[in-house]
Design an enzyme around this catalytic site. Structure first.
Site: not given
Ligand code: 5GP
Length: 116
Positions: A104, A102
């Site tokens: 951001h 993903h």
């Molecule tokens: P990572 O730390 O893996 O780069 O980012 C994962 C992101 O996914 C985090 O910013 C977190 O807030 C978001 N996230 C995790 N679970 C959910 C969810 O169920 N719904 C949404 N909309 N975002 C999520």
């Protein structure tokens, strides 16, 4: 392989505020936003857990689609001109929590460098 919370969002089994969707790509607002604009952009296929799993031969078109989505969303969210940050966390030291590739998209405020 690759079943995460994002798989459930793709299948619409849990709600998300979807801002962009194509056959290949889905984008939705982050549940815990770190900026006025914070959108998560993902491929719909679940086989890519991190940047490390990207196969340039196989995923070139998909990568183009992810960046196309980012630019379109940035325009839609009015941060295309003011600027925005694209972040792809990869692995434990980066703080990656969800092992489904993903991007951001963060914008709407001045950001610091280096990141925390
Ligand atoms: P990572 O730390 O893996 O780069 O980012 C994962 C992101 O996914 C985090 O910013 C977190 O807030 C978001 N996230 C995790 N679970 C959910 C969810 O169920 N719904 C949404 N909309 N975002 C999520």
């Amino acid at each position: 392989m690759g079943e995460t919370i994002f798989s459930k969002i793709i299948r619409k089994e849990i709600p998300a505020h979807i801002v962009y969707e194509t056959d290949e790509v889905l984008a939705f607002k982050d549940i815990n936003p770190q900026a006025p604009v914070h959108v998560i952009i993902i491929p719909k296929i679940t086989e890519i857990e991190t940047t490390r799993d990207i196969d340039p031969k196989k995923h070139t078109k998909l990568l183009g689609a992810l960046y196309e989505a980012a630019n379109k969303i940035a325009k839609e969210m009015k941060v295309h001109e003011t600027g925005f940050r694209l972040v792809l966390n990869c692995g434990p030291d980066s703080g990656q929590e969800v092992y489904h590739l993903h991007m951001h998209l963060l914008g709407g405020r001045k950001m610091n460098w280096p990141p925390g």
